[in-house]
Design a protein around this motif. Structure first.
Motif, mmCIF file in Angstrom:
data_model
loop_
_atom_site.group_PDB
_atom_site.id
_atom_site.type_symbol
_atom_site.label_atom_id
_atom_site.label_comp_id
_atom_site.label_asym_id
_atom_site.label_seq_id
_atom_site.Cartn_x
_atom_site.Cartn_y
_atom_site.Cartn_z
ATOM 1 N N ASP A 1 -14.473 35.978 -23.386
ATOM 2 C CA ASP A 1 -13.084 36.381 -23.466
ATOM 3 C C ASP A 1 -12.394 36.095 -24.910
ATOM 4 N N GLU A 2 -12.879 35.021 -25.388
ATOM 5 C CA GLU A 2 -12.409 34.364 -26.748
ATOM 6 C C GLU A 2 -13.002 35.514 -27.652
ATOM 7 N N MET A 3 -14.518 35.627 -27.583
ATOM 8 C CA MET A 3 -15.137 36.590 -28.483
ATOM 9 C C MET A 3 -14.550 38.022 -28.380
ATOM 10 N N HIS A 4 -14.381 38.238 -27.318
ATOM 11 C CA HIS A 4 -13.425 39.718 -27.318
ATOM 12 C C HIS A 4 -12.389 39.818 -28.094
ATOM 13 N N HIS A 5 -11.209 38.753 -27.828
ATOM 14 C CA HIS A 5 -10.130 38.645 -28.471
ATOM 15 C C HIS A 5 -10.276 38.698 -30.107
ATOM 16 N N ASP A 6 -11.121 37.764 -30.521
ATOM 17 C CA ASP A 6 -11.345 37.540 -31.838
ATOM 18 C C ASP A 6 -12.044 38.655 -32.431
ATOM 19 N N LEU A 7 -12.887 39.444 -31.709
ATOM 20 C CA LEU A 7 -13.415 40.694 -32.436
ATOM 21 C C LEU A 7 -12.331 41.706 -32.602
ATOM 22 N N LYS A 8 -11.221 41.879 -31.500
ATOM 23 C CA LYS A 8 -10.320 42.860 -31.775
ATOM 24 C C LYS A 8 -9.414 42.262 -32.880
ATOM 25 N N GLN A 9 -9.218 40.912 -32.987
ATOM 26 C CA GLN A 9 -8.216 40.492 -34.391
ATOM 27 C C GLN A 9 -9.095 40.949 -35.464
ATOM 28 N N SER A 10 -10.478 40.719 -35.685
ATOM 29 C CA SER A 10 -10.952 40.971 -36.772
ATOM 30 C C SER A 10 -11.071 42.515 -37.117
ATOM 31 N N ALA A 11 -11.102 43.314 -36.027
ATOM 32 C CA ALA A 11 -11.103 44.724 -36.194
ATOM 33 C C ALA A 11 -9.708 45.232 -36.817
ATOM 34 N N LYS A 12 -8.786 44.371 -36.204
ATOM 35 C CA LYS A 12 -7.306 44.934 -36.541
ATOM 36 C C LYS A 12 -7.163 44.342 -38.156
ATOM 37 N N LYS A 13 -7.427 43.101 -38.608
ATOM 38 C CA LYS A 13 -7.318 42.762 -39.834
ATOM 39 C C LYS A 13 -8.159 43.714 -40.812
ATOM 40 N N ILE A 14 -9.495 44.100 -40.465
ATOM 41 C CA ILE A 14 -10.285 44.977 -41.487
ATOM 42 C C ILE A 14 -9.510 46.333 -41.366
ATOM 43 N N SER A 15 -8.774 46.933 -40.280
ATOM 44 C CA SER A 15 -8.208 48.239 -40.268
ATOM 45 C C SER A 15 -6.928 48.155 -41.146
ATOM 46 N N ASN A 16 -6.280 47.069 -41.308
ATOM 47 C CA ASN A 16 -5.152 46.602 -42.015
ATOM 48 C C ASN A 16 -5.401 46.502 -43.579
ATOM 49 N N ASN A 17 -6.594 46.590 -43.823
ATOM 50 C CA ASN A 17 -7.062 46.035 -45.192
ATOM 51 C C ASN A 17 -6.731 44.655 -45.646
ATOM 52 N N GLY A 18 -6.812 43.889 -44.710
ATOM 53 C CA GLY A 18 -6.598 42.502 -44.968
ATOM 54 C C GLY A 18 -5.027 42.224 -45.035
ATOM 55 N N GLN A 19 -4.123 43.162 -44.738
ATOM 56 C CA GLN A 19 -2.705 42.892 -44.999
ATOM 57 C C GLN A 19 -2.020 41.921 -43.965
ATOM 58 N N SER A 20 -2.656 41.986 -42.850
ATOM 59 C CA SER A 20 -2.184 40.809 -41.740
ATOM 60 C C SER A 20 -2.841 39.794 -41.654
#
Length: 124
Positions: free
Chosen positions: A65-84
């Motif tokens: 569950d932690e990995m899944h959450h962190d992967l979602k956060q990682s994808a979000k960060k990459i999608s936002n070009n590191g802005q978040s």
């Protein structure tokens, strides 16, 4: 060039999320199988093993569950070009190489648990 690297990282993260989801489903299946065979285990050693696997399945599911959450956060960060700004003191998500290392550890621990459980359940 940045876009293709970003796309590649996102595809890799999605692949890892899929792998984590498959692992979660497998853990549910192993837990269900343990529930089926547990009543047949009467001796003290077997009962201790049942408890061991119950605890391991719970912990491995928490890690998944932690990995899944962190992967979602990682994808979000990459999608936002590191802005978040995403900060986990204990679980960095802003570096794909770090996530790769975590996935390798996750796989290793899951595979060891799976093999150990196969050995235990084979004698049911």
């Amino acid at each position: 060039m940045e876009v293709s690297a970003q796309t590649s990282d996102l595809e890799q993260i999605q692949s890892w999320k899929d792998e984590v989801n498959v692992t979660r489903e497998s853990l549910r299946s192993m837990r269900s199988h343990l529930e089926e065979i547990a009543p047949n285990k009467k001796d003290e050693d077997s009962l201790a093993q049942v408890e061991h696997f119950q605890n391991q399945f719970i912990r491995q599911m928490e890690v998944a569950d932690e990995m899944h959450h962190d992967l979602k956060q990682s994808a979000k960060k990459i999608s936002n070009n590191g802005q978040s700004l995403i900060i986990h003191d204990d679980r960095p998500v802003d570096d794909v190489d770090v996530m790769l290392d975590r996935m390798q550890t996750f796989r290793k621990l899951y595979n060891e648990l799976q093999e150990e459980f196969k050995g235990f359940s084979a004698f049911s």
